[in-house]
Design a protein around this motif. Structure first.
Motif, PDB file in Angstrom:
ATOM      1  N   VAL A 178       0.833  -1.201   0.000  1.00 11.70           N
ATOM      2  CA  VAL A 178       0.000   0.000   0.000  1.00 11.70           C
ATOM      3  C   VAL A 178       0.870   1.253   0.000  1.00 11.70           C
ATOM      4  O   VAL A 178       0.628   2.206  -0.758  1.00 11.70           O
ATOM      5  CB  VAL A 178      -0.950   0.002   1.217  1.00 11.70           C
ATOM      6  CG1 VAL A 178      -1.689   1.334   1.319  1.00 11.70           C
ATOM      7  CG2 VAL A 178      -1.952  -1.145   1.114  1.00 11.70           C
ATOM      8  N   VAL A 179       1.897   1.278   0.853  1.00 10.55           N
ATOM      9  CA  VAL A 179       2.805   2.437   0.935  1.00 10.55           C
ATOM     10  C   VAL A 179       3.536   2.649  -0.392  1.00 10.55           C
ATOM     11  O   VAL A 179       3.695   3.783  -0.859  1.00 10.55           O
ATOM     12  CB  VAL A 179       3.814   2.251   2.085  1.00 10.55           C
ATOM     13  CG1 VAL A 179       4.872   3.357   2.052  1.00 10.55           C
ATOM     14  CG2 VAL A 179       3.103   2.259   3.430  1.00 10.55           C
ATOM     15  N   ALA A 180       3.975   1.546  -1.013  1.00  6.16           N
ATOM     16  CA  ALA A 180       4.702   1.643  -2.283  1.00  6.16           C
ATOM     17  C   ALA A 180       3.830   2.247  -3.377  1.00  6.16           C
ATOM     18  O   ALA A 180       4.282   3.096  -4.154  1.00  6.16           O
ATOM     19  CB  ALA A 180       5.200   0.263  -2.699  1.00  6.16           C
ATOM     20  N   ILE A 181       2.571   1.812  -3.441  1.00  2.00           N
ATOM     21  CA  ILE A 181       1.665   2.334  -4.468  1.00  2.00           C
ATOM     22  C   ILE A 181       1.359   3.811  -4.225  1.00  2.00           C
ATOM     23  O   ILE A 181       1.275   4.612  -5.163  1.00  2.00           O
ATOM     24  CB  ILE A 181       0.369   1.500  -4.510  1.00  2.00           C
ATOM     25  CG1 ILE A 181       0.678   0.084  -5.009  1.00  2.00           C
ATOM     26  CG2 ILE A 181      -0.677   2.157  -5.411  1.00  2.00           C
ATOM     27  CD1 ILE A 181      -0.502  -0.864  -4.976  1.00  2.00           C
ATOM     28  N   ILE A 182       1.213   4.186  -2.971  1.00  4.72           N
ATOM     29  CA  ILE A 182       0.951   5.590  -2.647  1.00  4.72           C
ATOM     30  C   ILE A 182       2.167   6.457  -2.955  1.00  4.72           C
ATOM     31  O   ILE A 182       2.051   7.572  -3.480  1.00  4.72           O
ATOM     32  CB  ILE A 182       0.556   5.735  -1.159  1.00  4.72           C
ATOM     33  CG1 ILE A 182      -0.792   5.046  -0.899  1.00  4.72           C
ATOM     34  CG2 ILE A 182       0.488   7.206  -0.754  1.00  4.72           C
ATOM     35  CD1 ILE A 182      -1.194   5.020   0.561  1.00  4.72           C
ATOM     36  N   LYS A 183       3.348   5.945  -2.659  1.00  2.59           N
ATOM     37  CA  LYS A 183       4.583   6.716  -2.809  1.00  2.59           C
ATOM     38  C   LYS A 183       4.988   6.923  -4.264  1.00  2.59           C
ATOM     39  O   LYS A 183       5.411   8.022  -4.652  1.00  2.59           O
ATOM     40  CB  LYS A 183       5.710   6.014  -2.053  1.00  2.59           C
ATOM     41  CG  LYS A 183       7.053   6.725  -2.153  1.00  2.59           C
ATOM     42  CD  LYS A 183       8.137   5.966  -1.397  1.00  2.59           C
ATOM     43  CE  LYS A 183       9.488   6.657  -1.548  1.00  2.59           C
ATOM     44  NZ  LYS A 183      10.560   5.934  -0.835  1.00  2.59           N
TER      45      LYS A 183
END
Length: 328
Positions: free
Chosen positions: A70-75
């Motif tokens: 989730v963090v990777a996709i947001i970042k």
């Protein structure tokens, strides 16, 4: 306490006999029951023993993996597209399983050690929350798998119109509808768990979603070579390769989902057609293994994302490396 779905049908015991005796309360949990090994439930069905610590470890690993996705996709702004928004939601669905499992197992371990005193009413509320979280997870996961299949279908067969068809606003609207429907239907499912028609609807949804997704993939793979020629003629061959790679990735995700959740849905089917048959009851005794499969599904999915997507894999490596540097 009111009976919940799987407790109602199987009498699955949430804690071991000593812990139950100490607290003198009914702590049965519907979907998230980590049944004590070798216990005999109310129906006399012997459950396979699985240590609670295994549930906790797998749940924590799965939770960390899906948070990273989730963090990777947001970042990464390169991942800000409808397909990755749907994959992000799929990761959140997996997180529901992980969170519910970790919370429940921690409650059980703390209670068994005498470090946590709770009332029967508090456990009933926890029971209901966990039931809804797990049910919402399976409904939303299936829905997003169908959504991603439709997204890949549009990408392949309507490549030139994709961005006008699947806009960010429509993707957000689809996500909102899926989550709203999942939470609402899951709540109704838990409230009316004693009705066989409700279980039949739940199983039917599973079957219809799989047939819908399989039909889209079959059509994609049969006719993809015809459209690839047309798209190559328009100098869009790279998009076609990328689209088919995305379709293959989601095919793998669907296969893993069927393997991990299929035994549970067969479990529900057997409840409807042969609840008292000795062979069916023998199958019911493997319920703990089905719980492990739930967690394994949420644990495997992030590995598939990372393996199939170079961009996502690169971002995940950066996040892990930065986290290690901060810790050290």
């Amino acid at each position: 306490m009111n009976d919940s779905l799987l407790r109602h049908h199987f009498g699955i015991t949430h804690m071991d006999h000593s812990a139950q005796h100490s607290y003198n309360i009914d702590t049965n949990i519907t979907f998230g029951s980590n049944v004590t090994l070798g216990d005999m439930n109310a129906t006399g069905i012997s459950q396979i023993m699985i240590p609670q610590e295994l549930f906790l470890v797998l749940g924590l690993i799965s939770l960390v993996e899906n948070i990273l996705v989730v963090v990777a996709i947001i970042k990464n702004r390169n991942l800000h597209s409808p397909m990755y928004y749907f994959i992000c939601c799929l990761a959140v669905s997996d997180m529901l399983v992980s969170v519910s499992n970790v919370v429940e197992t921690l409650f059980m371990l703390l209670m068994e050690q005498g470090l946590l005193l709770v009332t029967a009413q508090m456990l009933q509320h926890l029971d209901n929350v966990i039931d809804i979280m797990i049910c919402s997870s399976v409904v939303s996961s299936l829905s997003f798998l169908c959504t991603i299949a439709a997204d890949r279908y549009i990408t392949i067969f309507y490549a030139l119109r994709y961005h006008s068809i699947m806009t960010t606003r429509r993707a957000v609207a689809i996500i909102a509808v899926v989550w709203l429907t999942s939470i609402t239907s899951s709540s109704l499912f838990i409230v009316h768990h004693t009705n066989s028609a409700v279980i039949a609807c739940f199983v039917s949804f599973f079957g219809v979603a799989l047939v819908f997704t399989a039909a889209l993939y079959l059509h994609m793979f049969i006719l993809a070579h015809v459209h690839s020629r047309r798209i190559r003629a328009l100098h869009k061959s790279r998009r076609q390769v990328t689209s088919m790679k995305g379709a293959i990735t989601l095919t793998i995700l669907l296969g893993v989902f069927i393997i991990c959740w299929g035994p549970f849905f067969l479990h529900l089917i057997l409840i409807l057609i042969c609840p008292t048959n000795p062979y069916c009851q023998c199958y019911f005794g493997h319920f703990n293994l089905f719980l492990i499969l739930f967690i394994c599904n949420s644990l495997i999915d992030p590995l598939i994302y990372a393996y199939r997507s170079q961009e996502l894999r690169k971002t995940l490596k950066e996040i892990v490396f930065c986290s290690l540097c901060i810790v050290m």
